[in-house]
Design a protein around this motif. Structure first.
Motif, PDB file in Angstrom:
ATOM      1  N   ARG A   1       0.831  -1.209   0.000  1.00 22.15           N
ATOM      2  CA  ARG A   1       0.000   0.000   0.000  1.00 22.15           C
ATOM      3  C   ARG A   1       0.865   1.259   0.000  1.00 22.15           C
ATOM      4  O   ARG A   1       0.582   2.231  -0.704  1.00 22.15           O
ATOM      5  N   LEU A   2       1.927   1.253   0.810  1.00 22.35           N
ATOM      6  CA  LEU A   2       2.815   2.409   0.872  1.00 22.35           C
ATOM      7  C   LEU A   2       3.426   2.692  -0.488  1.00 22.35           C
ATOM      8  O   LEU A   2       3.397   3.835  -0.981  1.00 22.35           O
ATOM      9  N   LEU A   3       3.994   1.671  -1.108  1.00 24.64           N
ATOM     10  CA  LEU A   3       4.646   1.865  -2.402  1.00 24.64           C
ATOM     11  C   LEU A   3       3.638   2.257  -3.468  1.00 24.64           C
ATOM     12  O   LEU A   3       3.920   3.115  -4.324  1.00 24.64           O
ATOM     13  N   GLY A   4       2.459   1.635  -3.440  1.00 23.78           N
ATOM     14  CA  GLY A   4       1.414   1.996  -4.387  1.00 23.78           C
ATOM     15  C   GLY A   4       0.946   3.427  -4.221  1.00 23.78           C
ATOM     16  O   GLY A   4       0.702   4.144  -5.204  1.00 23.78           O
ATOM     17  N   ARG A   5       0.869   3.860  -2.969  1.00 26.10           N
ATOM     18  CA  ARG A   5       0.434   5.235  -2.714  1.00 26.10           C
ATOM     19  C   ARG A   5       1.472   6.242  -3.203  1.00 26.10           C
ATOM     20  O   ARG A   5       1.135   7.250  -3.842  1.00 26.10           O
ATOM     21  N   VAL A   6       2.743   5.971  -2.935  1.00 30.38           N
ATOM     22  CA  VAL A   6       3.800   6.878  -3.386  1.00 30.38           C
ATOM     23  C   VAL A   6       3.840   6.926  -4.909  1.00 30.38           C
ATOM     24  O   VAL A   6       3.992   8.001  -5.515  1.00 30.38           O
ATOM     25  N   LEU A   7       3.709   5.774  -5.562  1.00 30.00           N
ATOM     26  CA  LEU A   7       3.695   5.750  -7.024  1.00 30.00           C
ATOM     27  C   LEU A   7       2.488   6.525  -7.546  1.00 30.00           C
ATOM     28  O   LEU A   7       2.600   7.294  -8.515  1.00 30.00           O
ATOM     29  N   GLY A   8       1.328   6.326  -6.916  1.00 28.67           N
ATOM     30  CA  GLY A   8       0.130   7.046  -7.344  1.00 28.67           C
ATOM     31  C   GLY A   8       0.274   8.548  -7.179  1.00 28.67           C
ATOM     32  O   GLY A   8      -0.122   9.322  -8.067  1.00 28.67           O
ATOM     33  N   ASP A   9       0.823   8.979  -6.058  1.00 28.98           N
ATOM     34  CA  ASP A   9       1.029  10.416  -5.832  1.00 28.98           C
ATOM     35  C   ASP A   9       1.983  10.990  -6.879  1.00 28.98           C
ATOM     36  O   ASP A   9       1.787  12.110  -7.388  1.00 28.98           O
ATOM     37  N   THR A  10       3.027  10.216  -7.198  1.00 23.91           N
ATOM     38  CA  THR A  10       3.979  10.663  -8.214  1.00 23.91           C
ATOM     39  C   THR A  10       3.296  10.788  -9.571  1.00 23.91           C
ATOM     40  O   THR A  10       3.518  11.757 -10.316  1.00 23.91           O
ATOM     41  N   LEU A  11       2.461   9.823  -9.881  1.00 22.21           N
ATOM     42  CA  LEU A  11       1.741   9.838 -11.150  1.00 22.21           C
ATOM     43  C   LEU A  11       0.828  11.064 -11.234  1.00 22.21           C
ATOM     44  O   LEU A  11       0.788  11.755 -12.274  1.00 22.21           O
ATOM     45  N   ARG A  12       0.113  11.360 -10.160  1.00 24.47           N
ATOM     46  CA  ARG A  12      -0.799  12.513 -10.166  1.00 24.47           C
ATOM     47  C   ARG A  12      -0.017  13.815 -10.317  1.00 24.47           C
ATOM     48  O   ARG A  12      -0.388  14.704 -11.095  1.00 24.47           O
ATOM     49  N   GLU A  13       1.115  13.911  -9.578  1.00 23.20           N
ATOM     50  CA  GLU A  13       1.897  15.143  -9.627  1.00 23.20           C
ATOM     51  C   GLU A  13       2.515  15.381 -11.001  1.00 23.20           C
ATOM     52  O   GLU A  13       2.576  16.510 -11.485  1.00 23.20           O
ATOM     53  N   GLN A  14       2.995  14.306 -11.619  1.00 23.73           N
ATOM     54  CA  GLN A  14       3.770  14.454 -12.849  1.00 23.73           C
ATOM     55  C   GLN A  14       2.927  14.392 -14.124  1.00 23.73           C
ATOM     56  O   GLN A  14       3.283  14.997 -15.123  1.00 23.73           O
ATOM     57  N   GLU A  15       1.825  13.647 -14.089  1.00 26.04           N
ATOM     58  CA  GLU A  15       1.046  13.427 -15.312  1.00 26.04           C
ATOM     59  C   GLU A  15      -0.354  14.008 -15.250  1.00 26.04           C
ATOM     60  O   GLU A  15      -1.061  13.999 -16.247  1.00 26.04           O
ATOM     61  N   GLY A  16      -0.775  14.467 -14.074  1.00 25.06           N
ATOM     62  CA  GLY A  16      -2.081  15.093 -13.961  1.00 25.06           C
ATOM     63  C   GLY A  16      -3.125  14.160 -13.383  1.00 25.06           C
ATOM     64  O   GLY A  16      -2.997  12.931 -13.410  1.00 25.06           O
ATOM     65  N   ASP A  17      -4.186  14.756 -12.880  1.00 22.77           N
ATOM     66  CA  ASP A  17      -5.231  13.992 -12.202  1.00 22.77           C
ATOM     67  C   ASP A  17      -5.985  13.074 -13.163  1.00 22.77           C
ATOM     68  O   ASP A  17      -6.424  11.991 -12.777  1.00 22.77           O
ATOM     69  N   GLU A  18      -6.136  13.497 -14.403  1.00 20.97           N
ATOM     70  CA  GLU A  18      -6.899  12.687 -15.358  1.00 20.97           C
ATOM     71  C   GLU A  18      -6.211  11.336 -15.595  1.00 20.97           C
ATOM     72  O   GLU A  18      -6.874  10.286 -15.597  1.00 20.97           O
ATOM     73  N   ILE A  19      -4.892  11.340 -15.775  1.00 27.02           N
ATOM     74  CA  ILE A  19      -4.157  10.087 -15.977  1.00 27.02           C
ATOM     75  C   ILE A  19      -4.194   9.250 -14.705  1.00 27.02           C
ATOM     76  O   ILE A  19      -4.364   8.017 -14.752  1.00 27.02           O
ATOM     77  N   PHE A  20      -4.034   9.923 -13.558  1.00 30.73           N
ATOM     78  CA  PHE A  20      -4.095   9.186 -12.298  1.00 30.73           C
ATOM     79  C   PHE A  20      -5.441   8.471 -12.154  1.00 30.73           C
ATOM     80  O   PHE A  20      -5.501   7.291 -11.779  1.00 30.73           O
ATOM     81  N   GLN A  21      -6.529   9.166 -12.433  1.00 27.54           N
ATOM     82  CA  GLN A  21      -7.861   8.562 -12.305  1.00 27.54           C
ATOM     83  C   GLN A  21      -8.048   7.419 -13.299  1.00 27.54           C
ATOM     84  O   GLN A  21      -8.681   6.408 -12.978  1.00 27.54           O
ATOM     85  N   LEU A  22      -7.481   7.571 -14.499  1.00 23.79           N
ATOM     86  CA  LEU A  22      -7.560   6.487 -15.485  1.00 23.79           C
ATOM     87  C   LEU A  22      -6.854   5.241 -14.959  1.00 23.79           C
ATOM     88  O   LEU A  22      -7.399   4.129 -14.986  1.00 23.79           O
ATOM     89  N   VAL A  23      -5.630   5.410 -14.466  1.00 25.39           N
ATOM     90  CA  VAL A  23      -4.869   4.267 -13.941  1.00 25.39           C
ATOM     91  C   VAL A  23      -5.599   3.655 -12.756  1.00 25.39           C
ATOM     92  O   VAL A  23      -5.685   2.432 -12.622  1.00 25.39           O
ATOM     93  N   GLU A  24      -6.143   4.487 -11.891  1.00 24.24           N
ATOM     94  CA  GLU A  24      -6.839   3.976 -10.715  1.00 24.24           C
ATOM     95  C   GLU A  24      -8.098   3.212 -11.109  1.00 24.24           C
ATOM     96  O   GLU A  24      -8.407   2.156 -10.528  1.00 24.24           O
ATOM     97  N   SER A  25      -8.812   3.697 -12.109  1.00 21.79           N
ATOM     98  CA  SER A  25     -10.007   2.984 -12.582  1.00 21.79           C
ATOM     99  C   SER A  25      -9.626   1.632 -13.184  1.00 21.79           C
ATOM    100  O   SER A  25     -10.290   0.617 -12.947  1.00 21.79           O
ATOM    101  N   VAL A  26      -8.551   1.616 -13.957  1.00 23.22           N
ATOM    102  CA  VAL A  26      -8.082   0.348 -14.535  1.00 23.22           C
ATOM    103  C   VAL A  26      -7.679  -0.607 -13.422  1.00 23.22           C
ATOM    104  O   VAL A  26      -8.016  -1.803 -13.450  1.00 23.22           O
ATOM    105  N   ARG A  27      -6.960  -0.096 -12.424  1.00 30.97           N
ATOM    106  CA  ARG A  27      -6.501  -0.942 -11.313  1.00 30.97           C
ATOM    107  C   ARG A  27      -7.679  -1.552 -10.560  1.00 30.97           C
ATOM    108  O   ARG A  27      -7.719  -2.767 -10.317  1.00 30.97           O
ATOM    109  N   GLN A  28      -8.646  -0.734 -10.192  1.00 29.27           N
ATOM    110  CA  GLN A  28      -9.787  -1.232  -9.424  1.00 29.27           C
ATOM    111  C   GLN A  28     -10.609  -2.239 -10.228  1.00 29.27           C
ATOM    112  O   GLN A  28     -11.048  -3.264  -9.699  1.00 29.27           O
ATOM    113  N   THR A  29     -10.788  -1.954 -11.503  1.00 25.74           N
ATOM    114  CA  THR A  29     -11.551  -2.876 -12.351  1.00 25.74           C
ATOM    115  C   THR A  29     -10.808  -4.195 -12.527  1.00 25.74           C
ATOM    116  O   THR A  29     -11.408  -5.282 -12.486  1.00 25.74           O
ATOM    117  N   ALA A  30      -9.489  -4.124 -12.722  1.00 26.69           N
ATOM    118  CA  ALA A  30      -8.707  -5.342 -12.909  1.00 26.69           C
ATOM    119  C   ALA A  30      -8.720  -6.197 -11.652  1.00 26.69           C
ATOM    120  O   ALA A  30      -8.848  -7.434 -11.721  1.00 26.69           O
TER     121      ALA A  30
END
Length: 933
Positions: free
Chosen positions: A21-50
């Motif tokens: 969870r820690l590593l996933g959270r840090v990676l997610g925060d990095t993704l949101r900061e660097q690529e924007g909230d839209e990409i973060f939400q896309l990845v998160e939706s794919v992750r939850q669905t998968a």
């Protein structure tokens, strides 16, 4: 709540889940900061669905995955691919950290020795073997356990990526071992975020193909990270363990665990390994070794500021200090420091004499170089003996003890380096040498008996065939240059540098005599009435036919006086290498395993008849389809008597990083090899239990029947099914793997579409990427079904084999693992890449039917209701990681389709971007599978 085994396991796994969870959270925060909230939400939706689809298998979730991923713009697709690929790599770090955590917890609470530990195997020997101490002493007196790093890369991570991942592993380990203050925890968290950010902005795949020297440097890095410290430490801990178990004995063990290498010496199918490459390889290895010694000697100087005004020293130590170039008045009463400064100066001089770079930390003065590593060891022993004789014995058990052992293990050359070449090349070299010298102009046309006679006569003579005044083809000149370079390097660095010459695709007596002839021309063998060789000549039997002939081949060799003389010159020891990868590609998983087992039995009989000691070298890969699987179980699955204190095993591809990237994990895997070798050598591991006498009498005939059917099923599919090669090439990323820049050698031995010419690594790696893992199971289901059809009451026999025969039990365990890592639903989507609909449906139907037959057969024999029922740790690992692989497989298929369509239509827009995306998915899927190559 009452604790059950399941709840207890869940409780123990809480730290693992917290780390993920820690590593996933840090990676997610990095993704949101660097690529924007839209990409973060896309990845998160794919992750939850998968994850939801993996748990419930809902068609609506699969449809949602398609909706989210299909049609993504290339840049967004790359971001999603990288996010999931990095998550899988981070999850691997969390798992490795958790294994180390659990192992430490067991040691802290004083749990009984666990299977795979040296203490466990030693206790088994004590229980089962009368006069155990004598047998253990005899074992260690001559033992050789040698993992060999090979130039067979399936490691797709770059060194820069591995460095960042290692930093993350260190940070997790520090959090786990230490109680941090709030400020320290905040600093650690910030550092973790910085490393993950660095990782996100680091190119994941290589832009250029690796050079051989890059592979050499990668291999040396494992010595720096693990082997330099852990090999000496394990030797010392083994001595301490033996002292505790057998206090009446004096335990001073010779080096028994050595890490070898093929990297820079393996020329089979690799035109980039030349004499110059070999020389540079040795230079790099020696530089790393002496650099390590210099650092350790320098550190010892700080550790030993002892004054002779306070404690006496031996005369030998005084003499060693007196020879030192250190004339500082501040250290006149510190003989240990002065002696170590002298040793440092001699090491610096040794580096210069060997043509190596000068040390960064300059020596105080000049001194004579060491002629041998043994001379360096002698000086260190003078320091050790003086301390032990004058109240400082406790000071000899740490860094000094490990350095003495390191010098014994690594010399000035770091690792024994094997030379390897294909038998067909040796044939051409021998033919040209014989023709140029006027001995025989039609060697290639001669029969095997005639070749043996010609070669035997030349080996028994003393005249050379080679002349510097003659011209030779480029191939022959290159091979001779390698042999001449080997002789010169052995003279400079010692015989231990280049002890072995391996012949791949060996199928007859002349193959070994041809190598002996080349060595003789280079001065590495001597002719005459009793020919000798300085290098061990090792046949590698790889195909099914070669394995079946292995015993007869060696019998014919030992019967030949000229070769028997060569064996005598090698201490009456003959090493034989057995190839798991190509025998599997040739005959399938079941038949390969059985023919390897039978070859070992045949070799043991032949060697015993001739009075020659057999040393086996197991050419195993990382995946089950290439002989992989847990090393401990694999060694114990060998026939009784096959190990006998000597074993060498290849370590290949991403398995090297997973086993040896960190000191703690590396130490554990090295100990596993030693423990298994000890147990397999001294206990009758094949004959435990009430069915001990039935292994050969009852079990072998059944295995022979199973192998015959499995062989036919496998050959019918791979070599006889019309269109199978097309299906394989279109339904897997084989072509794209060939351009992945993961190694220096081509994917095929020669330009060809044939499976026979394809190297085993891309064959296995491709099936892993499409999640079918075919080389690890195909044919087993047909074999069991046919056996039970012919023998309706045969199931109890198969169950007894599984319970009482380590070979069969390990085979079933590996199939269990491979089936659990496969996914027919995912594989069916790769099948859709096959353009010919009829071919696609026909071949996939065969694959699907055999997969279900294999799973059902496995469950019949084991009685398990589901896969991995007896391996909860791996089951948990798969449950944690595989939902994150499904999106990568989905995106890989889409990228393959777009890339191939663009190639077919001639459109080249975004081709490079698509290929890079495919390579990143290959990276991520390989990380998720862990042992895929």
């Amino acid at each position: 709540m009452t604790e059950t085994p399941e709840t207890g396991r869940l409780e123990k796994d809480l730290p693992l889940r917290d780390d993920i969870r820690l590593l996933g959270r840090v990676l997610g925060d990095t993704l949101r900061e660097q690529e924007g909230d839209e990409i973060f939400q896309l990845v998160e939706s794919v992750r939850q669905t998968a994850v939801r689809f993996a748990r419930e298998g809902s068609p609506s979730d699969r449809a949602e995955l398609h909706r989210l991923l299909d049609g993504l713009p290339p840049e967004d697709m790359h971001r999603v691919v990288r996010a999931f690929a990095y998550f899988l790599q981070l999850a691997n770090i969390a798992e490795d950290t958790h294994r180390s955590r659990r192992r430490r917890e067991h040691e802290i609470i004083g749990s009984p020795p666990r299977e795979g530990s040296l203490a466990f195997s030693l206790d088994a020997v004590i229980r089962e073997v009368p006069d155990a101490a004598d047998h253990v002493a005899a074992f260690f007196a001559t033992a050789l356990v040698s993992p060999v790093l090979t130039a067979h890369p399936t490691e797709v991570q770059r060194q820069s990526t591995q460095h960042a991942l290692q930093q993350i592993a260190d940070l997790l380990d520090r959090r786990d071992r230490l109680t941090l203050t709030p400020d320290e925890r905040q600093e650690a968290d910030e550092t973790l975020k910085q490393v993950v950010l660095t990782l996100w902005h680091t190119r994941m795949v290589r832009s250029e193909r690796l050079r051989v020297i890059d592979e050499v440097k990668n291999g040396i890095n494992y010595f720096r990270s693990t082997f330099f410290t852990e090999l000496p430490r394990l030797h010392g801990d083994t001595e301490d363990l033996l002292h505790a178990r057998f206090p009446a004995y004096e335990w001073s063990l010779p080096p028994f665990l050595r890490v070898g290498s093929w990297i820079g010496g393996d020329r089979d199918g690799n035109p980039f390994v030349t004499a110059e490459t070999l020389q540079e390889t040795v230079r790099l290895q020696a530089s790393a070794t002496i650099e390590f010694y210099l650092d350790e000697v320098h550190a010892l100087g700080y550790d030993l500021p002892l004054s002779e005004r306070l404690v006496p020293v031996t005369a030998e130590l005084s003499a060693l200090a007196a020879r030192s170039p250190d004339a500082s008045s501040q250290r006149l009463d510190e003989p240990y420091r002065r002696a170590l400064i002298g040793i440092y100066s001699r090491l610096a001089a040794t580096a210069h004499a060997l043509g190596l770079p000068a040390p960064i930390r300059q020596a105080i003065g000049t001194d004579a170089p060491y002629a041998t590593a043994a001379a360096l060891r002698d000086d260190l022993v003078v320091i050790r003996d003086s301390l032990q004789q004058h109240g400082g014995a406790r000071l000899t058990t740490g860094r000094l003890r490990r350095l003495v052992r390191a010098v014994e293990l690594f010399g000035f050359h770091l690792a024994p380096l094997d030379l390897r070449q294909n038998s067909e090349v040796h044939e051409r070299v021998a033919a040209e040498l014989l023709s140029s010298a006027g001995v025989c102009t039609d060697y290639a046309l001669r029969t095997e008996a005639e070749r043996v006679a010609i070669l035997s006569k030349e080996l028994a003579g003393t005249r050379p065939l080679y002349s510097p005044h003659l011209s030779y083809s480029e191939e022959v000149a290159g091979e001779l240059a390698i042999a001449f370079a080997a002789r010169e390097l052995r003279e400079r660095f010692g015989d231990a540098l280049l002890p072995h010459y391996i012949i791949s695709k060996c199928d007859g007596v002349s193959d070994l005599l041809e190598v002996a002839l080349v060595l003789k021309e280079a001065g590495l063998a001597r002719g005459g009435a009793s020919p000798t060789t300085e290098m061990q000549i090792i046949p590698l039997f790889e195909t099914i036919d070669d394995l079946r002939r292995a015993g007869n081949t060696m019998d014919a060799l030992f019967t030949l006086p000229v070769y028997r003389s060569l064996v005598t010159s090698q201490g009456n020891v003959q090493e034989v290498m057995l190839g798991y990868s190509d025998s599997n590609k040739d005959g399938g998983f079941l038949t390969s395993g059985w023919e390897l087992y039978q070859a070992e039995l045949a070799l043991m009989r032949v060697f015993a008849e001739h009075g020659v000691k057999l040393r086996l070298f197991h050419g195993r890969g990382g995946s089950v389809g290439r002989g992989g699987g847990p090393s401990y179980e694999a060694i114990l699955a060998q026939p009784a008597g096959a190990v006998s204190g000597h074993i060498r095993i290849t370590e290949q591809g991403e398995v090297i990083a997973s086993k040896y990237a960190t000191p703690d994990v590396g130490r554990r895997n090295l100990e596993l090899l030693v423990a298994a070798t000890l147990e397999a050598s001294l206990t009758d591991h094949e004959r435990r239990g009430e069915h001990a006498d039935h292994v050969a009498q009852d079990f072998h005939p059944v295995m022979e029947r199973l192998s015959a059917v499995a062989f036919r099923a496998y050959r019918d599919l791979v070599y006889e099914t019309p269109g199978f090669v097309q299906y394989f090439r279109e339904s897997t990323p084989l072509a794209e793997i060939a351009t992945l820049n993961i190694g220096s050698r081509p994917a095929s031995r020669r330009p060809s579409e044939r499976i026979e010419d394809l190297r085993a690594i891309p064959w296995v790696f491709s099936w892993a990427q499409c999640r079918l893992m075919l080389p690890g199971w195909y044919g087993f289901g047909s074999a069991i079904a046919a056996y039970l059809a012919d023998t309706p009451d045969g199931l109890p026999m198969l169950q007894r084999m599984a319970q009482h025969w380590p070979f069969f039990r390990t085979l079933l365990s590996n199939i269990d693992m491979v089936l659990a890592k496969s996914d027919l639903a995912v594989a069916s989507r790769y099948a859709e890449l096959v353009q010919d609909v009829e071919l696609r449906q026909r071949v996939f139907a065969m694959l699907s039917a055999e997969w279900h037959r294999t799973r059902d057969s496995l469950q019949q024999i084991t009685g398990q209701a589901e896969l991995l029922a007896e391996n909860p740790l791996l089951k948990r690992s798969i449950a944690n990681r595989f939902p994150y692989m499904d999106p990568l497989n989905h995106l890989q298929i889409e990228l393959l389709r777009r890339y191939r369509d663009a190639q077919a239509t001639g459109a080249d827009t975004d081709d490079e971007r698509r290929r890079r995306g495919i390579h990143i998915t290959i990276n991520g899927i390989a990380a998720g599978l862990r042992n895929s190559g």
